[in-house]
Design a protein around this motif. Structure first.
Motif, PDB file in Angstrom:
ATOM      1  N   ASN A  23       0.850  -1.189   0.000  1.00 24.53           N
ATOM      2  CA  ASN A  23       0.000   0.000   0.000  1.00 24.53           C
ATOM      3  C   ASN A  23       0.888   1.242   0.000  1.00 24.53           C
ATOM      4  O   ASN A  23       1.102   1.869   1.028  1.00 24.53           O
ATOM      5  CB  ASN A  23      -0.935  -0.001   1.215  1.00 24.53           C
ATOM      6  N   VAL A  24       1.390   1.597  -1.162  1.00 25.60           N
ATOM      7  CA  VAL A  24       2.204   2.799  -1.323  1.00 25.60           C
ATOM      8  C   VAL A  24       1.463   3.697  -2.299  1.00 25.60           C
ATOM      9  O   VAL A  24       1.274   3.346  -3.456  1.00 25.60           O
ATOM     10  CB  VAL A  24       3.617   2.470  -1.840  1.00 25.60           C
ATOM     11  N   THR A  25       1.050   4.846  -1.806  1.00 27.62           N
ATOM     12  CA  THR A  25       0.267   5.765  -2.629  1.00 27.62           C
ATOM     13  C   THR A  25       1.181   6.654  -3.476  1.00 27.62           C
ATOM     14  O   THR A  25       2.380   6.772  -3.213  1.00 27.62           O
ATOM     15  CB  THR A  25      -0.611   6.663  -1.750  1.00 27.62           C
ATOM     16  N   ASP A  26       0.583   7.295  -4.455  1.00 26.50           N
ATOM     17  CA  ASP A  26       1.333   8.236  -5.282  1.00 26.50           C
ATOM     18  C   ASP A  26       1.842   9.406  -4.437  1.00 26.50           C
ATOM     19  O   ASP A  26       2.948   9.894  -4.663  1.00 26.50           O
ATOM     20  CB  ASP A  26       0.458   8.733  -6.436  1.00 26.50           C
ATOM     21  N   ASP A  27       1.061   9.843  -3.465  1.00 26.90           N
ATOM     22  CA  ASP A  27       1.511  10.908  -2.559  1.00 26.90           C
ATOM     23  C   ASP A  27       2.760  10.481  -1.781  1.00 26.90           C
ATOM     24  O   ASP A  27       3.680  11.272  -1.585  1.00 26.90           O
ATOM     25  CB  ASP A  27       0.408  11.294  -1.575  1.00 26.90           C
ATOM     26  N   MET A  28       2.784   9.220  -1.354  1.00 27.31           N
ATOM     27  CA  MET A  28       3.957   8.712  -0.640  1.00 27.31           C
ATOM     28  C   MET A  28       5.176   8.693  -1.567  1.00 27.31           C
ATOM     29  O   MET A  28       6.275   9.077  -1.161  1.00 27.31           O
ATOM     30  CB  MET A  28       3.684   7.313  -0.088  1.00 27.31           C
ATOM     31  N   ARG A  29       4.971   8.255  -2.804  1.00 28.26           N
ATOM     32  CA  ARG A  29       6.074   8.235  -3.772  1.00 28.26           C
ATOM     33  C   ARG A  29       6.626   9.643  -3.979  1.00 28.26           C
ATOM     34  O   ARG A  29       7.838   9.857  -3.989  1.00 28.26           O
ATOM     35  CB  ARG A  29       5.607   7.641  -5.096  1.00 28.26           C
ATOM     36  N   ASN A  30       5.727  10.599  -4.151  1.00 26.17           N
ATOM     37  CA  ASN A  30       6.159  11.992  -4.325  1.00 26.17           C
ATOM     38  C   ASN A  30       6.937  12.479  -3.114  1.00 26.17           C
ATOM     39  O   ASN A  30       7.942  13.181  -3.255  1.00 26.17           O
ATOM     40  CB  ASN A  30       4.956  12.895  -4.587  1.00 26.17           C
ATOM     41  N   GLN A  31       6.476  12.136  -1.927  1.00 22.19           N
ATOM     42  CA  GLN A  31       7.169  12.532  -0.693  1.00 22.19           C
ATOM     43  C   GLN A  31       8.580  11.952  -0.658  1.00 22.19           C
ATOM     44  O   GLN A  31       9.534  12.638  -0.272  1.00 22.19           O
ATOM     45  CB  GLN A  31       6.366  12.060   0.517  1.00 22.19           C
TER      46      GLN A  31
END
Length: 117
Positions: A23-31
């Motif tokens: 569960n890795v969101t796009d927001d997490m990737r951007n962070q």
């Protein structure tokens, strides 16, 4: 870096475990890219779990990092080979899960040289 979600080998050795917890969101990737001062460049990096899910790693941002596909001699594909090897060792009872987690967390390239090459 490196956050563990479980130290239970029976849990991570269940078929489909990694898929069920990923569960890795796009927001997490951007962070992650921002925290490393990198731009997202498709095909150059993936956001990867330092301690992989198949070794009990967490989806926490503290366990995520931008891993290169293009670096030589060691890159994301090499680390994947190590993760698979360590997972096999853990699930066949030849290595404690905590040892595999520590090998990946502290120096995955050294572990790759020891267990894959």
């Amino acid at each position: 870096p490196g956050v563990v979600a479980t130290t239970d080998a029976k849990t991570i050795c269940q078929s489909g475990y990694s898929r069920s917890v990923r569960n890795v969101t796009d927001d997490m990737r951007n962070q992650v890219f921002r925290s490393y001062g990198l731009k997202r460049e498709p095909g150059k990096y993936e956001v990867d779990h330092l301690i992989s899910l198949e070794l009990g790693g967490s989806n926490d941002v503290g366990n995520l990092w931008p891993e290169s596909y293009v670096s030589v001699p060691y890159n994301a594909r090499d680390k994947d080979k190590l993760e698979n090897t360590l997972h096999r060792l853990v699930c066949t009872g030849r290595m404690p899960l905590e040892t595999a987690q520590e090998l990946i967390r502290t120096d995955w390239i050294k572990a790759y040289r020891m267990y894959v090459k």
